[in-house]
Design a protein around this motif. Structure first.
Motif, PDB file in Angstrom:
ATOM      1  N   TRP A  62       7.379 -16.163  34.895  1.00 29.45           N
ATOM      2  CA  TRP A  62       8.834 -16.307  34.995  1.00 29.45           C
ATOM      3  C   TRP A  62       9.405 -17.006  33.775  1.00 29.45           C
ATOM      4  CZ3 TRP A  62      11.442 -20.997  35.244  1.00 29.45           C
ATOM      5  CH2 TRP A  62      10.667 -22.137  35.488  1.00 29.45           C
ATOM      6  N   ILE A  63       8.626 -17.881  33.127  1.00 30.51           N
ATOM      7  CA  ILE A  63       9.087 -18.566  31.919  1.00 30.51           C
ATOM      8  C   ILE A  63       9.338 -17.541  30.817  1.00 30.51           C
ATOM      9  CG2 ILE A  63       8.410 -20.172  30.069  1.00 30.51           C
ATOM     10  CD1 ILE A  63       8.893 -21.784  32.509  1.00 30.51           C
ATOM     11  N   ILE A  64       8.366 -16.683  30.604  1.00 27.54           N
ATOM     12  CA  ILE A  64       8.476 -15.676  29.551  1.00 27.54           C
ATOM     13  C   ILE A  64       9.588 -14.680  29.886  1.00 27.54           C
ATOM     14  CG2 ILE A  64       7.239 -13.795  28.395  1.00 27.54           C
ATOM     15  CD1 ILE A  64       4.686 -15.639  28.864  1.00 27.54           C
ATOM     16  N   ASP A  71      20.711 -12.459  29.176  1.00 28.77           N
ATOM     17  CA  ASP A  71      21.773 -12.894  30.080  1.00 28.77           C
ATOM     18  C   ASP A  71      21.441 -14.195  30.811  1.00 28.77           C
ATOM     19  OD1 ASP A  71      23.319 -10.713  29.390  1.00 28.77           O
ATOM     20  OD2 ASP A  71      22.558  -9.472  31.033  1.00 28.77           O
ATOM     21  N   CYS A  72      20.230 -14.668  30.654  1.00 30.10           N
ATOM     22  CA  CYS A  72      19.813 -15.904  31.316  1.00 30.10           C
ATOM     23  C   CYS A  72      20.293 -17.091  30.483  1.00 30.10           C
ATOM     24  CB  CYS A  72      18.289 -15.917  31.449  1.00 30.10           C
ATOM     25  SG  CYS A  72      17.661 -17.376  32.244  1.00 30.10           S
ATOM     26  N   GLU A  73      21.060 -17.992  31.120  1.00 34.70           N
ATOM     27  CA  GLU A  73      21.675 -19.067  30.338  1.00 34.70           C
ATOM     28  C   GLU A  73      20.678 -20.071  29.767  1.00 34.70           C
ATOM     29  OE1 GLU A  73      24.412 -21.609  32.439  1.00 34.70           O
ATOM     30  OE2 GLU A  73      23.289 -21.371  34.286  1.00 34.70           O
ATOM     31  N   ASP A  74      19.455 -20.103  30.268  1.00 33.62           N
ATOM     32  CA  ASP A  74      18.473 -21.024  29.697  1.00 33.62           C
ATOM     33  C   ASP A  74      17.438 -20.321  28.817  1.00 33.62           C
ATOM     34  OD1 ASP A  74      17.162 -19.785  31.767  1.00 33.62           O
ATOM     35  OD2 ASP A  74      16.638 -21.621  32.832  1.00 33.62           O
ATOM     36  N   SER A  75      17.694 -19.054  28.445  1.00 31.65           N
ATOM     37  CA  SER A  75      16.718 -18.317  27.642  1.00 31.65           C
ATOM     38  C   SER A  75      16.513 -18.959  26.265  1.00 31.65           C
ATOM     39  CB  SER A  75      17.109 -16.847  27.492  1.00 31.65           C
ATOM     40  OG  SER A  75      18.283 -16.711  26.722  1.00 31.65           O
ATOM     41  N   GLU A  76      17.584 -19.433  25.637  1.00 32.71           N
ATOM     42  CA  GLU A  76      17.444 -20.064  24.312  1.00 32.71           C
ATOM     43  C   GLU A  76      16.614 -21.339  24.391  1.00 32.71           C
ATOM     44  OE1 GLU A  76      18.232 -18.771  21.335  1.00 32.71           O
ATOM     45  OE2 GLU A  76      18.762 -16.990  22.502  1.00 32.71           O
ATOM     46  N   LEU A  77      16.847 -22.137  25.415  1.00 27.62           N
ATOM     47  CA  LEU A  77      16.059 -23.358  25.606  1.00 27.62           C
ATOM     48  C   LEU A  77      14.582 -23.013  25.773  1.00 27.62           C
ATOM     49  CD1 LEU A  77      15.637 -26.384  26.276  1.00 27.62           C
ATOM     50  CD2 LEU A  77      16.139 -25.791  28.644  1.00 27.62           C
ATOM     51  N   LEU A  78      14.290 -22.040  26.624  1.00 25.69           N
ATOM     52  CA  LEU A  78      12.894 -21.657  26.853  1.00 25.69           C
ATOM     53  C   LEU A  78      12.262 -21.092  25.584  1.00 25.69           C
ATOM     54  CD1 LEU A  78      13.200 -20.181  30.437  1.00 25.69           C
ATOM     55  CD2 LEU A  78      12.086 -22.321  29.758  1.00 25.69           C
ATOM     56  N   LYS A  79      13.014 -20.307  24.816  1.00 20.91           N
ATOM     57  CA  LYS A  79      12.490 -19.785  23.550  1.00 20.91           C
ATOM     58  C   LYS A  79      12.133 -20.926  22.602  1.00 20.91           C
ATOM     59  CE  LYS A  79      14.936 -15.401  23.441  1.00 20.91           C
ATOM     60  NZ  LYS A  79      16.039 -14.653  22.826  1.00 20.91           N
ATOM     61  N   ARG A  80      13.017 -21.923  22.492  1.00 25.24           N
ATOM     62  CA  ARG A  80      12.738 -23.062  21.601  1.00 25.24           C
ATOM     63  C   ARG A  80      11.483 -23.806  22.053  1.00 25.24           C
ATOM     64  NH1 ARG A  80      18.233 -23.842  22.201  1.00 25.24           N
ATOM     65  NH2 ARG A  80      17.935 -25.730  23.451  1.00 25.24           N
ATOM     66  N   LEU A  82       8.931 -22.623  23.813  1.00 17.71           N
ATOM     67  CA  LEU A  82       7.762 -21.781  23.545  1.00 17.71           C
ATOM     68  C   LEU A  82       7.466 -21.741  22.049  1.00 17.71           C
ATOM     69  CD1 LEU A  82       8.503 -18.900  26.076  1.00 17.71           C
ATOM     70  CD2 LEU A  82       6.613 -20.546  26.208  1.00 17.71           C
ATOM     71  N   ASP A  83       8.519 -21.611  21.216  1.00 16.68           N
ATOM     72  CA  ASP A  83       8.331 -21.573  19.764  1.00 16.68           C
ATOM     73  C   ASP A  83       7.783 -22.891  19.219  1.00 16.68           C
ATOM     74  OD1 ASP A  83       9.229 -18.967  19.722  1.00 16.68           O
ATOM     75  OD2 ASP A  83      11.252 -19.469  18.977  1.00 16.68           O
ATOM     76  N   SER A  84       8.068 -23.997  19.918  1.00 18.16           N
ATOM     77  CA  SER A  84       7.580 -25.299  19.452  1.00 18.16           C
ATOM     78  C   SER A  84       6.103 -25.515  19.799  1.00 18.16           C
ATOM     79  CB  SER A  84       8.420 -26.423  20.056  1.00 18.16           C
ATOM     80  OG  SER A  84       8.104 -26.603  21.420  1.00 18.16           O
ATOM     81  N   GLY A  85       5.530 -24.584  20.546  1.00 16.72           N
ATOM     82  CA  GLY A  85       4.107 -24.685  20.868  1.00 16.72           C
ATOM     83  C   GLY A  85       3.794 -24.963  22.320  1.00 16.72           C
ATOM     84  N   ALA A  86       4.820 -25.217  23.126  1.00 16.57           N
ATOM     85  CA  ALA A  86       4.564 -25.428  24.558  1.00 16.57           C
ATOM     86  C   ALA A  86       4.124 -24.102  25.173  1.00 16.57           C
ATOM     87  CB  ALA A  86       5.828 -25.932  25.249  1.00 16.57           C
ATOM     88  N   SER A  87       3.134 -24.170  26.030  1.00  8.47           N
ATOM     89  CA  SER A  87       2.686 -22.941  26.682  1.00  8.47           C
ATOM     90  C   SER A  87       3.539 -22.671  27.928  1.00  8.47           C
ATOM     91  CB  SER A  87       1.210 -23.052  27.082  1.00  8.47           C
ATOM     92  OG  SER A  87       1.063 -23.930  28.186  1.00  8.47           O
ATOM     93  N   PHE A  94       5.312 -28.243  34.446  1.00  8.14           N
ATOM     94  CA  PHE A  94       6.329 -29.283  34.329  1.00  8.14           C
ATOM     95  C   PHE A  94       7.482 -29.006  35.299  1.00  8.14           C
ATOM     96  CE2 PHE A  94      10.228 -31.038  32.513  1.00  8.14           C
ATOM     97  CZ  PHE A  94       9.879 -32.376  32.486  1.00  8.14           C
ATOM     98  N   ALA A  95       7.895 -27.740  35.400  1.00  4.46           N
ATOM     99  CA  ALA A  95       8.961 -27.386  36.342  1.00  4.46           C
ATOM    100  C   ALA A  95       8.529 -27.709  37.771  1.00  4.46           C
ATOM    101  CB  ALA A  95       9.314 -25.900  36.212  1.00  4.46           C
ATOM    102  N   ARG A  96       7.305 -27.403  38.106  1.00  2.62           N
ATOM    103  CA  ARG A  96       6.791 -27.692  39.453  1.00  2.62           C
ATOM    104  C   ARG A  96       6.763 -29.197  39.713  1.00  2.62           C
ATOM    105  NH1 ARG A  96       4.174 -25.677  43.844  1.00  2.62           N
ATOM    106  NH2 ARG A  96       2.528 -26.942  44.745  1.00  2.62           N
ATOM    107  N   MET A  97       6.289 -29.971  38.733  1.00  2.00           N
ATOM    108  CA  MET A  97       6.248 -31.425  38.902  1.00  2.00           C
ATOM    109  C   MET A  97       7.664 -31.979  39.089  1.00  2.00           C
ATOM    110  SD  MET A  97       3.234 -32.409  36.111  1.00  2.00           S
ATOM    111  CE  MET A  97       4.374 -33.429  35.274  1.00  2.00           C
ATOM    112  N   SER A  98       8.597 -31.468  38.323  1.00  2.00           N
ATOM    113  CA  SER A  98       9.990 -31.925  38.452  1.00  2.00           C
ATOM    114  C   SER A  98      10.558 -31.570  39.813  1.00  2.00           C
ATOM    115  CB  SER A  98      10.847 -31.307  37.352  1.00  2.00           C
ATOM    116  OG  SER A  98      10.428 -31.751  36.090  1.00  2.00           O
ATOM    117  N   GLN A  99      10.285 -30.350  40.255  1.00  2.00           N
ATOM    118  CA  GLN A  99      10.777 -29.945  41.573  1.00  2.00           C
ATOM    119  C   GLN A  99      10.140 -30.778  42.677  1.00  2.00           C
ATOM    120  OE1 GLN A  99      10.250 -25.702  42.072  1.00  2.00           O
ATOM    121  NE2 GLN A  99      12.405 -25.378  41.592  1.00  2.00           N
TER     122      GLN A  99
END
Length: 172
Positions: A62-64, A71-80, A82-87, A94-99
């Motif tokens: 779902w992250i990818i 059209d997803c408002e958080d796509s740019e954040l997720l791209k950054r 992923l591009d920074s090296g986060a898998s 991390f999303a699961r831990m936060s939830q």
């Protein structure tokens, strides 16, 4: 007789959905729940629903997908990220831990256990529902999801910036 019917319903539920109860253990837990007025079935149902919500983010695909969805408002954040090296797997974890933390805190609020470092409230023993003199609920929680719903990434970003400013000001 009503208690015996409720006990049997709880026993059946525990045997079907409980974590390894045998018939005797389920019956004992059901009797104890009736005697102590504990909503064991309701509590387990809430836990099951929460786990269902959390389970959907175990698979990092779902992250990818969201990162690649324009059209997803958080796509740019997720791209950054992923591009920074986060898998994607780490981001999903991390999303699961936060939830899970959010759900745990929400559970504390709902059951009146309280949270550390919260603002003072008008009631010492805050409950999200009203209780009578015998501690029995007198009002149902209604439409809570509406007031707790996600209001958009920009709103979340502004809230984060405000919290950071407040933290900086408190440290000055």
């Amino acid at each position: 007789m009503a208690d015996e019917i409720k006990i049997q319903e709880i026993v059946e539920f525990l045997l079907k959905h409980g974590d390894g109860y045998d018939a005797d253990e389920a019956r004992e837990a059901a009797k104890q729940s009736i005697e102590e007025g504990q909503p064991v079935v309701e509590t387990m149902c809430l836990q099951m629903l929460a786990e269902h919500v959390l389970a959907r983010i175990h698979d990092p695909s779902w992250i990818i997908s969201r990162a690649n969805e324009p059209d997803c408002e958080d796509s740019e954040l997720l791209k950054r990220l992923l591009d920074s090296g986060a898998s994607a797997a780490d981001l999903a974890l991390f999303a699961r831990m936060s939830q899970r933390e959010y759900l745990s805190n929400l559970g504390c609020i709902l059951d009146g256990a309280g949270l550390y470092d919260t603002p003072s409230l008008p009631h010492e023993e805050f409950r999200i529902f009203a209780v009578n003199d015998e501690d029995q609920p007198t009002a149902m929680i209604d439409e809570l999801h509406e007031s707790l719903g996600f209001s958009g990434l920009e709103t979340e970003m502004e809230l984060s910036r405000q919290a950071e400013r407040d933290s900086d000001n408190a440290g000055s």
